[in-house]
Motif scaffolding. Structure first.
Motif, PDB file in Angstrom:
ATOM      1  N   THR A 195      -2.978   1.380  -3.906  1.00 27.28           N
ATOM      2  CA  THR A 195      -2.024   0.956  -2.883  1.00 27.28           C
ATOM      3  C   THR A 195      -0.934   0.090  -3.494  1.00 27.28           C
ATOM      4  N   PHE A 196       0.226   0.122  -2.867  1.00 23.75           N
ATOM      5  CA  PHE A 196       1.323  -0.754  -3.238  1.00 23.75           C
ATOM      6  C   PHE A 196       1.177  -2.044  -2.426  1.00 23.75           C
ATOM      7  N   VAL A 197       0.802  -3.124  -3.110  1.00 26.44           N
ATOM      8  CA  VAL A 197       0.603  -4.404  -2.437  1.00 26.44           C
ATOM      9  C   VAL A 197       1.946  -5.026  -2.064  1.00 26.44           C
ATOM     10  N   SER A 198       2.928  -4.924  -2.950  1.00 30.17           N
ATOM     11  CA  SER A 198       4.273  -5.422  -2.685  1.00 30.17           C
ATOM     12  C   SER A 198       5.254  -4.618  -3.511  1.00 30.17           C
ATOM     13  N   GLU A 207      10.238  -2.847  -8.789  1.00 32.72           N
ATOM     14  CA  GLU A 207       9.107  -3.624  -9.283  1.00 32.72           C
ATOM     15  C   GLU A 207       8.069  -3.705  -8.167  1.00 32.72           C
ATOM     16  N   ALA A 208       6.813  -3.449  -8.503  1.00 32.31           N
ATOM     17  CA  ALA A 208       5.763  -3.444  -7.479  1.00 32.31           C
ATOM     18  C   ALA A 208       4.476  -4.003  -8.050  1.00 32.31           C
ATOM     19  N   THR A 209       3.724  -4.644  -7.180  1.00 35.81           N
ATOM     20  CA  THR A 209       2.349  -5.024  -7.493  1.00 35.81           C
ATOM     21  C   THR A 209       1.453  -3.985  -6.844  1.00 35.81           C
ATOM     22  N   THR A 217      -5.433  -5.733  -9.757  1.00 33.41           N
ATOM     23  CA  THR A 217      -4.007  -5.613  -9.468  1.00 33.41           C
ATOM     24  C   THR A 217      -3.197  -5.746 -10.748  1.00 33.41           C
ATOM     25  N   GLU A 218      -2.038  -5.151 -10.747  1.00 37.29           N
ATOM     26  CA  GLU A 218      -1.114  -5.274 -11.867  1.00 37.29           C
ATOM     27  C   GLU A 218       0.298  -5.050 -11.374  1.00 37.29           C
ATOM     28  N   THR A 219       1.264  -5.565 -12.142  1.00 40.10           N
ATOM     29  CA  THR A 219       2.674  -5.380 -11.818  1.00 40.10           C
ATOM     30  C   THR A 219       3.217  -4.198 -12.608  1.00 40.10           C
ATOM     31  N   ARG A 220       3.912  -3.318 -11.941  1.00 43.58           N
ATOM     32  CA  ARG A 220       4.504  -2.153 -12.596  1.00 43.58           C
ATOM     33  C   ARG A 220       6.003  -2.136 -12.314  1.00 43.58           C
TER      34      ARG A 220
END
Length: 234
Positions: A195-198, A207-209, A217-220
């Motif tokens: 899922t895209f958290v943010s 930019e998405a977490t 979780t990770e930032t991409r």
């Protein structure tokens, strides 16, 4: 008696092309991943008002007795056509991610209504706005674009999420999807979904977490890799 006009305070909110838009937070766990709660974080934190020893200036009045007070104010910031979109009932062209054979995807109350549904902004997610997609032709007037979350699949079954860049057509009215940013494939049994958290737009990049299948979780980050609007991670 000469009227004295005190300077007003002009507050202007400007959206600058390529600037960071507000983060769209999409909370929730991996199961169910598509129905998290959502709250938009402001672009700047709201700080409490600092007391001042100088009293506030009263509204400037005309010299004529009984005349109504006059205030100085700036013109209202116009709302872009993209921000007028009724997303739960939007009609979006070329949204192939939803798997429809029709050229247009027509949402009603947030879903396209198919047996394997495609839902827009699930869980109350919100779009991010910015002018981050190049206009074609190059001399076309710049318009604000949107980034929205879409989920394909039914709860309890294999689902997949994607971030969809949406742009206005030449007529300034029709909305069409550019190449999407797909989340990871669900687990083989379909019980775990990325899922895209943010998500947000930063300097023409996305930019998405994300919450992965293992719960971490990770930032991409993604950037456009060609003129067709395809995306690559970097």
């Amino acid at each position: 008696m000469r009227a004295m006009l005190l300077p007003g305070v002009l507050l202007t909110v400007t959206v600058v092309a390529g600037c960071t838009s507000p983060v769209e937070r999409v909370g929730g766990d991996a199961a169910p991943a598509g129905s998290p709660s959502v709250s938009a974080s402001p672009s700047a934190s709201s700080a409490p008002a600092t007391p001042s020893s100088t009293p506030s200036a009263p509204a400037t009045r005309t010299s004529a007795p009984g005349a109504p007070a006059t205030r100085t104010s700036g013109p209202a910031t116009p709302v872009s056509e993209m921000r007028r979109t009724d997303w739960p009932n939007a009609v979006i062209r070329s949204l192939d991610f939803c798997g429809e054979s029709d050229e247009f995807v027509r949402f009603r109350n947030g879903s396209n209504g198919f047996d394997v549904s495609c839902r827009i902004l699930p869980g109350g997610a919100r779009p991010a706005y910015a002018d981050f997609i190049g206009e074609e032709p190059a001399d076309a007037p710049a318009t604000e674009d949107a980034l929205v979350l879409v989920e394909l699949g039914n709860p309890g079954a294999a689902r997949r999420q994607a971030l969809v860049p949406v742009q206005l057509a030449y007529d300034g009215k029709e909305r069409f999807a550019r190449p999407v940013i797909k989340g990871d494939d669900p687990s083989p049994s379909g019980d775990r979904v990325m899922t895209f958290v943010s998500y947000r737009i930063v300097d023409f990049h996305v930019e998405a977490t994300v919450r992965k299948l293992d719960g971490g979780t990770e930032t991409r980050r993604w950037r456009m890799m060609d003129y067709a609007g395809n995306w690559e991670r970097f």
